[in-house]
Scaffold this motif. Structure first.
Motif, PDB file in Angstrom:
ATOM      1  N   GLN A   1      52.702 -58.744  55.162  1.00 52.23           N
ATOM      2  CA  GLN A   1      52.260 -57.980  56.320  1.00 52.23           C
ATOM      3  C   GLN A   1      52.305 -58.861  57.569  1.00 52.23           C
ATOM      4  O   GLN A   1      51.795 -59.972  57.573  1.00 52.23           O
ATOM      5  N   ILE A   2      52.938 -58.359  58.613  1.00 50.09           N
ATOM      6  CA  ILE A   2      53.047 -59.073  59.880  1.00 50.09           C
ATOM      7  C   ILE A   2      52.244 -58.314  60.932  1.00 50.09           C
ATOM      8  O   ILE A   2      52.351 -57.090  61.047  1.00 50.09           O
ATOM      9  N   LYS A   3      51.437 -59.046  61.685  1.00 47.09           N
ATOM     10  CA  LYS A   3      50.593 -58.405  62.693  1.00 47.09           C
ATOM     11  C   LYS A   3      50.584 -59.267  63.958  1.00 47.09           C
ATOM     12  O   LYS A   3      50.547 -60.491  63.879  1.00 47.09           O
ATOM     13  N   LYS A   4      50.601 -58.641  65.131  1.00 47.80           N
ATOM     14  CA  LYS A   4      50.520 -59.373  66.390  1.00 47.80           C
ATOM     15  C   LYS A   4      49.054 -59.671  66.722  1.00 47.80           C
ATOM     16  O   LYS A   4      48.232 -58.767  66.802  1.00 47.80           O
ATOM     17  N   ILE A   5      48.748 -60.966  66.872  1.00 47.95           N
ATOM     18  CA  ILE A   5      47.382 -61.431  67.110  1.00 47.95           C
ATOM     19  C   ILE A   5      47.438 -62.543  68.153  1.00 47.95           C
ATOM     20  O   ILE A   5      48.415 -63.302  68.209  1.00 47.95           O
ATOM     21  N   TYR A   6      46.394 -62.661  68.966  1.00 45.92           N
ATOM     22  CA  TYR A   6      46.353 -63.734  69.963  1.00 45.92           C
ATOM     23  C   TYR A   6      46.178 -65.078  69.270  1.00 45.92           C
ATOM     24  O   TYR A   6      45.286 -65.265  68.440  1.00 45.92           O
ATOM     25  N   CYS A   7      47.055 -66.033  69.618  1.00 44.72           N
ATOM     26  CA  CYS A   7      46.993 -67.378  69.045  1.00 44.72           C
ATOM     27  C   CYS A   7      46.487 -68.352  70.104  1.00 44.72           C
ATOM     28  O   CYS A   7      47.082 -68.484  71.174  1.00 44.72           O
ATOM     29  N   ASN A   8      45.379 -69.025  69.814  1.00 44.77           N
ATOM     30  CA  ASN A   8      44.816 -69.980  70.766  1.00 44.77           C
ATOM     31  C   ASN A   8      45.740 -71.169  71.007  1.00 44.77           C
ATOM     32  O   ASN A   8      45.784 -71.718  72.107  1.00 44.77           O
ATOM     33  N   ASN A   9      46.464 -71.561  69.982  1.00 50.22           N
ATOM     34  CA  ASN A   9      47.335 -72.725  70.112  1.00 50.22           C
ATOM     35  C   ASN A   9      48.557 -72.418  70.977  1.00 50.22           C
ATOM     36  O   ASN A   9      48.986 -73.243  71.790  1.00 50.22           O
ATOM     37  N   CYS A  10      49.099 -71.208  70.830  1.00 46.34           N
ATOM     38  CA  CYS A  10      50.262 -70.790  71.612  1.00 46.34           C
ATOM     39  C   CYS A  10      49.859 -70.182  72.961  1.00 46.34           C
ATOM     40  O   CYS A  10      50.703 -69.984  73.831  1.00 46.34           O
ATOM     41  N   SER A  11      48.564 -69.862  73.110  1.00 45.47           N
ATOM     42  CA  SER A  11      48.015 -69.265  74.344  1.00 45.47           C
ATOM     43  C   SER A  11      48.651 -67.916  74.678  1.00 45.47           C
ATOM     44  O   SER A  11      48.824 -67.571  75.849  1.00 45.47           O
ATOM     45  N   CYS A  12      48.992 -67.153  73.654  1.00 42.54           N
ATOM     46  CA  CYS A  12      49.537 -65.807  73.867  1.00 42.54           C
ATOM     47  C   CYS A  12      49.495 -65.049  72.538  1.00 42.54           C
ATOM     48  O   CYS A  12      49.170 -65.616  71.488  1.00 42.54           O
ATOM     49  N   GLU A  13      49.809 -63.765  72.607  1.00 42.91           N
ATOM     50  CA  GLU A  13      49.877 -62.952  71.400  1.00 42.91           C
ATOM     51  C   GLU A  13      51.181 -63.253  70.666  1.00 42.91           C
ATOM     52  O   GLU A  13      52.265 -63.212  71.254  1.00 42.91           O
ATOM     53  N   THR A  14      51.087 -63.571  69.382  1.00 37.78           N
ATOM     54  CA  THR A  14      52.275 -63.910  68.590  1.00 37.78           C
ATOM     55  C   THR A  14      52.253 -63.152  67.267  1.00 37.78           C
ATOM     56  O   THR A  14      51.237 -62.576  66.877  1.00 37.78           O
ATOM     57  N   LYS A  15      53.380 -63.189  66.567  1.00 38.96           N
ATOM     58  CA  LYS A  15      53.442 -62.580  65.249  1.00 38.96           C
ATOM     59  C   LYS A  15      52.733 -63.480  64.234  1.00 38.96           C
ATOM     60  O   LYS A  15      52.960 -64.695  64.208  1.00 38.96           O
ATOM     61  N   HIS A  16      51.867 -62.878  63.430  1.00 39.84           N
ATOM     62  CA  HIS A  16      51.116 -63.600  62.397  1.00 39.84           C
ATOM     63  C   HIS A  16      51.420 -63.018  61.019  1.00 39.84           C
ATOM     64  O   HIS A  16      51.601 -61.807  60.868  1.00 39.84           O
ATOM     65  N   SER A  17      51.439 -63.893  60.047  1.00 40.01           N
ATOM     66  CA  SER A  17      51.506 -63.476  58.655  1.00 40.01           C
ATOM     67  C   SER A  17      50.084 -63.299  58.140  1.00 40.01           C
ATOM     68  O   SER A  17      49.263 -64.216  58.248  1.00 40.01           O
ATOM     69  N   VAL A  18      49.776 -62.126  57.618  1.00 41.13           N
ATOM     70  CA  VAL A  18      48.430 -61.843  57.115  1.00 41.13           C
ATOM     71  C   VAL A  18      48.274 -62.453  55.722  1.00 41.13           C
ATOM     72  O   VAL A  18      48.932 -62.041  54.770  1.00 41.13           O
ATOM     73  N   LEU A  19      47.397 -63.464  55.627  1.00 40.38           N
ATOM     74  CA  LEU A  19      47.179 -64.154  54.354  1.00 40.38           C
ATOM     75  C   LEU A  19      46.178 -63.415  53.465  1.00 40.38           C
ATOM     76  O   LEU A  19      46.268 -63.473  52.239  1.00 40.38           O
ATOM     77  N   PHE A  20      45.230 -62.754  54.113  1.00 42.31           N
ATOM     78  CA  PHE A  20      44.188 -62.036  53.372  1.00 42.31           C
ATOM     79  C   PHE A  20      43.719 -60.858  54.207  1.00 42.31           C
ATOM     80  O   PHE A  20      43.549 -60.982  55.424  1.00 42.31           O
TER      81      PHE A  20
END
Length: 221
Positions: free
Chosen positions: A4-23
């Protein structure tokens, strides 16, 4: 089951990025009277990994009875709207730049306030920090206005920085006395000004002293 891929804000990238849902887990809390649901809360938990930088984030989406399709989003660590400047470690690592640990602590607490969506506290902290910086460098002249004028007179800040600090101080007064809450854009401008002042007075001065320029050699006639 596919990833499952979801767009979530990433603090390290300082923007919304694609995330892999681990749980993923969904929970519901309800209040019932005579087997009738009178209130509910649905929470969807996503433990995710940024596909760019591999940063881990817990993203929570909540809906409540009576609020229709409105979704409230919470995440841990909280969304960072302003990161500490990279040069801060140089101040933190050697107390001679900032004089004492109190100013370092206040500086860091400003970013903690921003991280936890407390802009009024952050701006009040900025005002306190700038006052401490001025007194350390030009001694207390009796009032904030006189301190600021002395800072410019002694060459620590430019005319532009003098006007910019006045704006920051006014924002601090408004936060304390007139229930002013700065927008994200205003916070960004205030922090740009504050970081520029601190860097000018401490970091740039240090960089200049470290310049190793060879002396000019006189040519024989």
């Amino acid at each position: 089951m596919s990833e499952q891929i979801k767009k979530i804000y990433c603090n390290n990238c300082s923007c919304e990025t694609k995330h892999s849902v681990l749980f993923y887990k969904k929970k519901r809390e309800v209040d019932e009277v005579d087997n009738q649901v009178i209130w509910y809360e649905d929470d969807s938990y996503y433990l995710s990994e940024c596909l760019g930088c591999e940063n881990i984030t817990l993203h929570i989406e909540s809906t409540y009875s009576g609020m229709g399709d409105e979704i409230t989003v919470t995440q841990f660590p909280p969304k960072i709207i302003r990161k500490e400047p990279k040069w801060l470690y140089r101040i933190d690592g050697d107390g001679i730049f900032f004089g004492d640990s109190d100013k370092i602590e206040i500086f860091r607490e400003i970013y903690i306030a921003l991280k936890n969506n407390m802009p009024r506290l952050a701006i009040m902290g900025v005002r306190a920090l700038l006052e401490m910086v001025m007194i350390e460098n030009i001694r207390d002249q009796g009032s904030f206005v006189k301190n600021l004028s002395k800072l410019k007179e002694d060459g620590y800040i430019s005319n532009y920085q003098f006007e910019a600090i006045n704006k920051v101080i006014e924002a601090g007064h408004a936060s304390m006395h007139r229930n002013y809450k700065a927008s994200s854009e205003e916070i960004s401008s205030i922090m740009d000004i504050t970081e520029n002042i601190i860097e000018s007075i401490y970091i740039n001065k240090l960089n200049i002293t470290k310049l190793n320029i060879p002396p000019r050699v006189k040519k024989d006639n």
